[in-house]
Design an enzyme around this catalytic site. Structure first.
Site, short mmCIF file in Angstrom:
data_model
loop_
_atom_site.label_atom_id
_atom_site.label_comp_id
_atom_site.label_asym_id
_atom_site.label_seq_id
_atom_site.Cartn_x
_atom_site.Cartn_y
_atom_site.Cartn_z
N GLY A 83 48.19 36.11 31.67
CA GLY A 83 49.57 35.61 31.69
C GLY A 83 49.62 34.49 30.67
O GLY A 83 49.11 34.65 29.57
N GLU A 84 50.17 33.38 31.05
CA GLU A 84 50.22 32.22 30.16
C GLU A 84 49.48 31.09 30.86
O GLU A 84 49.94 30.58 31.89
CB GLU A 84 51.69 31.88 29.89
CG GLU A 84 51.90 30.90 28.77
CD GLU A 84 51.25 31.31 27.45
OE1 GLU A 84 51.34 32.50 27.08
OE2 GLU A 84 50.64 30.44 26.79
N CYS A 117 41.53 36.95 30.62
CA CYS A 117 42.38 36.41 29.56
C CYS A 117 42.87 34.99 29.91
O CYS A 117 42.07 34.06 29.86
CB CYS A 117 43.52 37.39 29.27
SG CYS A 117 44.23 37.13 27.64
N HIS A 172 41.75 42.80 29.37
CA HIS A 172 42.49 43.08 30.60
C HIS A 172 42.08 44.41 31.24
O HIS A 172 42.77 45.42 31.03
CB HIS A 172 43.99 43.19 30.30
CG HIS A 172 44.65 41.90 29.92
ND1 HIS A 172 45.29 41.09 30.82
CD2 HIS A 172 44.77 41.30 28.72
CE1 HIS A 172 45.78 40.03 30.21
NE2 HIS A 172 45.48 40.14 28.93
N GLU A 189 42.66 45.37 34.11
CA GLU A 189 43.76 45.81 35.00
C GLU A 189 44.79 46.63 34.25
O GLU A 189 45.63 47.29 34.86
CB GLU A 189 44.39 44.59 35.72
CG GLU A 189 45.36 43.75 34.90
CD GLU A 189 44.67 42.78 33.93
OE1 GLU A 189 43.45 42.91 33.70
OE2 GLU A 189 45.39 41.92 33.39
N1 GLN Z 1 47.71 33.69 25.10
C1 GLN Z 1 47.69 33.47 26.52
C2 GLN Z 1 47.30 32.03 26.87
O1 GLN Z 1 46.97 31.30 26.00
C3 GLN Z 1 46.75 34.43 27.22
C4 GLN Z 1 47.21 35.83 27.02
C5 GLN Z 1 46.92 36.76 28.16
O2 GLN Z 1 46.58 36.36 29.27
N2 GLN Z 1 47.13 38.03 27.89
O3 GLN Z 1 47.33 31.66 27.99
#
Ligand code: GLN
Length: 194
Positions: A50-51, A82, A173, A175
């Site tokens: 996610g972010e 990630c 990922h 998933e």
């Molecule tokens: N770019 C995202 C971050 O810095 C991570 C991307 C992802 O989880 N697919 O959190």
């Protein structure tokens, strides 16, 4: 086989996809984790993609940041994919760390805009003997690992999967890819810890 409860941190990101993968495994009860009470009941936890800045902010607002770090330090198996891997790192290049539990140095958005998102294939012997589909989305990589961290996979020269005791990190990922090998590997980590 021992039944285990595996949580997916459900504040933001690819929660449903992880829950679906876990549902396909035998003797695993998937649980969405948003609260301290839910965290207390799981045997292991997945931190989804996610972010990372958003998930970290929400962890703070939900009062989960310190309790989650403590639970991981006490040995609860955790797997960050990630953004989840970014949350686990003790060191982030150019910015402050979040949970700060795993002895890795991580660079966010490491592939830059040119290879922002891509799919590749590799054999990762710890996970499976056949090649796995690896999905990278604005992915980080691991620049440096501590002595007690085992590198599980490199793509070109960059580390994209690693394990330190109860902690697993993947820059990609599973998933969002075919198969269940990595979820099965994590479920085994959780089973061995209960
Ligand atoms: N770019 C995202 C971050 O810095 C991570 C991307 C992802 O989880 N697919 O959190």
């Amino acid at each position: 086989m021992v039944g285990v409860r595996i949580g997916v941190l459900s504040l933001q990101g690819s929660v449903i996809e992880h829950m679906d993968k876990l549902r396909a495994l035998e003797n695993v009860e998937p649980v969405e984790v948003k609260t301290l009470a839910a965290l207390a009941r799981v045997d292991g936890l997945i931190l989804p993609g996610g972010e990372s800045t958003t998930i970290s902010k929400l962890l703070g607002q939900f009062g989960l940041l310190a309790p989650l770090s403590a639970r991981i330090a006490a040995g609860m198996p955790v797997w960050g994919t990630c953004a989840g891997m970014i949350l686990l790192a003790k060191t982030l290049v150019g910015e402050p760390a979040h949970l700060s539990v795993m002895d890795i140095t991580v660079r966010r958005n490491a592939y830059g805009s040119q290879r922002d998102s891509f799919i590749t294939y590799a054999v990762i012997p710890d996970f499976a003997s056949e090649p796995l589909e690896l999905v990278f989305i604005r992915a980080p990589w691991i620049e440096k690992v501590g002595e007690n961290v085992r590198v599980l996979c490199r793509i070109d020269v960059h580390i994209v999967a690693a394990r330190q005791d109860n902690m697993l990190a993947t820059a990609f990922h599973p998933e969002l890819a075919g198969g269940h090998a990595v979820h099965r590997y994590f479920a085994d980590m959780v089973r061995q810890s209960v």
